[in-house]
Design a protein around this motif. Sequence first.
Motif, PDB file in Angstrom:
ATOM      1  N   MET A 149      36.198  43.673  42.036  1.00 44.69           N
ATOM      2  CA  MET A 149      37.096  43.650  40.890  1.00 44.69           C
ATOM      3  C   MET A 149      37.327  45.047  40.327  1.00 44.69           C
ATOM      4  SD  MET A 149      35.788  40.160  39.005  1.00 44.69           S
ATOM      5  CE  MET A 149      36.992  40.240  37.687  1.00 44.69           C
ATOM      6  N   GLN A 150      36.310  45.894  40.374  1.00 45.24           N
ATOM      7  CA  GLN A 150      36.497  47.270  39.919  1.00 45.24           C
ATOM      8  C   GLN A 150      37.532  48.006  40.759  1.00 45.24           C
ATOM      9  OE1 GLN A 150      32.140  48.220  39.878  1.00 45.24           O
ATOM     10  NE2 GLN A 150      32.685  49.326  38.014  1.00 45.24           N
ATOM     11  N   ARG A 151      37.778  47.518  41.972  1.00 40.22           N
ATOM     12  CA  ARG A 151      38.759  48.130  42.867  1.00 40.22           C
ATOM     13  C   ARG A 151      40.014  47.275  43.004  1.00 40.22           C
ATOM     14  NH1 ARG A 151      34.091  49.654  43.020  1.00 40.22           N
ATOM     15  NH2 ARG A 151      33.461  51.729  43.743  1.00 40.22           N
ATOM     16  N   ASP A 152      40.214  46.356  42.055  1.00 40.59           N
ATOM     17  CA  ASP A 152      41.405  45.503  41.986  1.00 40.59           C
ATOM     18  C   ASP A 152      41.584  44.625  43.219  1.00 40.59           C
ATOM     19  OD1 ASP A 152      42.124  46.519  39.472  1.00 40.59           O
ATOM     20  OD2 ASP A 152      43.160  48.217  40.364  1.00 40.59           O
ATOM     21  N   ARG A 153      40.489  44.287  43.862  1.00 38.30           N
ATOM     22  CA  ARG A 153      40.552  43.392  45.030  1.00 38.30           C
ATOM     23  C   ARG A 153      40.076  42.002  44.573  1.00 38.30           C
ATOM     24  NH1 ARG A 153      37.498  46.802  49.650  1.00 38.30           N
ATOM     25  NH2 ARG A 153      38.121  45.009  50.924  1.00 38.30           N
ATOM     26  N   TYR A 154      40.914  41.387  43.740  1.00 42.02           N
ATOM     27  CA  TYR A 154      40.514  40.145  43.089  1.00 42.02           C
ATOM     28  C   TYR A 154      40.392  38.988  44.067  1.00 42.02           C
ATOM     29  CZ  TYR A 154      41.287  42.491  38.648  1.00 42.02           C
ATOM     30  OH  TYR A 154      41.202  43.352  37.591  1.00 42.02           O
ATOM     31  N   GLN A 193      37.914  44.364  31.385  1.00 35.84           N
ATOM     32  CA  GLN A 193      39.026  44.737  30.522  1.00 35.84           C
ATOM     33  C   GLN A 193      38.524  45.421  29.257  1.00 35.84           C
ATOM     34  OE1 GLN A 193      41.644  44.555  32.717  1.00 35.84           O
ATOM     35  NE2 GLN A 193      42.838  43.934  30.948  1.00 35.84           N
ATOM     36  N   SER A 227      37.193  48.876  30.159  1.00 33.40           N
ATOM     37  CA  SER A 227      38.220  49.832  30.581  1.00 33.40           C
ATOM     38  C   SER A 227      38.815  50.553  29.385  1.00 33.40           C
ATOM     39  CB  SER A 227      39.321  49.116  31.363  1.00 33.40           C
ATOM     40  OG  SER A 227      40.026  48.219  30.518  1.00 33.40           O
ATOM     41  N   HIS A 286      47.109  37.441  40.049  1.00 25.88           N
ATOM     42  CA  HIS A 286      46.358  38.059  41.134  1.00 25.88           C
ATOM     43  C   HIS A 286      46.373  37.221  42.417  1.00 25.88           C
ATOM     44  CE1 HIS A 286      44.889  41.227  38.512  1.00 25.88           C
ATOM     45  NE2 HIS A 286      44.567  40.329  37.617  1.00 25.88           N
ATOM     46  N   TYR A 333      35.991  39.490  34.339  1.00 24.18           N
ATOM     47  CA  TYR A 333      37.276  40.143  34.088  1.00 24.18           C
ATOM     48  C   TYR A 333      37.392  40.566  32.627  1.00 24.18           C
ATOM     49  CZ  TYR A 333      42.289  40.440  33.143  1.00 24.18           C
ATOM     50  OH  TYR A 333      43.532  40.839  32.722  1.00 24.18           O
TER      51      TYR A 333
END
Length: 636
Positions: free
Chosen positions: A327-332, A361, A364, A76, A357
Amino acid sequence: MPRRNETSTFGDRIAEHHGRDIEFENLRKETTISPHLPGNAADHARRNLNAKLANPLAGFTQEELRKQGVNFAIKHCLGDEEDIRAFGIGAMLAQTPDKFATVPGLKPEELEVLQNEFAHRWSQPWTMYLVVALCSVSAAVQGMDETVVNGAQLFYKLQFGLKEGDRTSDWLTGLVNAAPYLCCAVISCWLTVPFNAWFGRRGTIFITCCISAITCFWQGFVNTWWHMFIARFALGFGIGPKSATVPVYAAETAPPAIRGALVMQWQMWTAFGIMLGYAADLIFYDIKDPAGIVGLQWRLMMGSAMLPAIVVCCFVFRCPESPRWYMQRDRYDKAYQSMCRLRFNKVQAARDMYYMYTLLQAESSMKLGRNKMLELITVPRNRRAVIASELVMFLQQFCGVNVLAYYSTQIFVMLGDVHIRTALVASFGWGVINWLFAIPAVYTIDTFGRRNLLLATFPLMAAFMFFIGWSHSIPEASTHARLACIALGSYLFCAVYSTGEGPVPFTYSAEVYPLYVRSYGMALATATTWLFNFILAVSWPSLQSSFKSQGAFSFYGAWNIVGWFAILLFMPETKGRTLEELDQIFSVPTRLHAQYGLRQIPYFIKRYILRQRVRAEVLYERADAHAVPTDAGYNA
């Protein structure tokens, strides 16, 4: 359940949760508790049925965790070599955060920070204190919005032609007072999910505080009851999403050691705002009408609630956004930047972010493509969380507290020879007690426990509510005695409520739902509390007219008794549990927990009344006590 190997994925592990209900039931059937066993043996056999609670990172070696953390940082693009190293160490720390001394590679300054984290949990970066201030002032906005009407209604009712004792006027008075909570229940709470998705946690707080400021200002310029109703209904758009978002924002930004205390501060500072509302009523009581203005005193009372909302709007964007939201929007990268601002050291930030994380995971893999609102009911683990959360939210209103919060001044004035200023002072005293007795709950909620607090306080709330009601039977010739007894009962009820049912519901609801349905669960929980808040506020004037004060207060006293039994049977304890542990706890069938609750009654009698030496039954046991964090930390 087949044994997990060390290389199993987090998704594989969490997928096992769906079979835990069946597994638990099969284990129950395979285990027989003979009635002929001696007490200790029977207790031991029952404990074999307990859910075995596991850390999702248990089973991995330190080297495996280090590699996972490094790979996560590289994948990331989370900084330079120092940041990559921090994630390698952070992943190891996330497995057993309190065992930091056994983690290799820590620098002396990092070891010092970790030691200080456990020794001095309120030693935090200034940014974390800014978040604390944001959550606190946002809660004060809520409280002040609710209670300025307590004193103002005595004046605007006359101006609007609402007569005391008239049935239609009673319902209209209740409707105007309850208008924001009607909006919360039917519309605004359900905007929590889209608001959070579109604007983030900070954006939602900013928008709702803007709405609160504008509508409070608006309330100061109305001239009819229906115009006041419209303004107050619009105020609900500023109350609903904020009440659901701020506790979640607090939980998602706070470090493990103070998470429960910070989430609980929503209630404590709401109580502070309630006190400010009473103070505003007192401050503006003596304001005289200038030429051309009618009702300046109550207009200033209603408008004053805009001030704390303006304060929030001025500094909300100085606080970092929730790392989990990023993090839910993949903006780590943004999540890591936020976390670094909220922690002293990069190792701490990497530890907490990596643990987030792993939970994301895990959760998800639980997204089965179905409607998330439907999954609140159809997934057994979620359904039991809904039952417990809805129960405490309902009881927060039907314990009767907001009868006193919204109508105390009117209740005191109706006693007869009681001056309005005296009634306002008595209400302000109630507000002070409500705030002061919420402060100890910052400590007790994470030590005494959520469920224990409620079981200890509901019988007392019932007794004090009955006392308030029947104090109205004191002869009218003894007005001061009646006032003293009713005020005393109100203060005692408030003191007990503020240490139990006051702080528990929002804290409890913010932690019992898995992350993937948490926004929906909190929306449902807040909609529930505001729905019953509306019912209580709109019905009280007519309830008091129909059943007199004795019957009206006794009605809510009876609900406190009902609430005690409901909590005993249907509310699991969540103190000191991680998210994975909560998955196990809420996988225990409801009937088994209810049976456990009933068995606690004879234990209490034997232990505390008959003073016998008996051992308490433990429903939940950790499979590996050393592998599970002992604080209330990683559950948000």
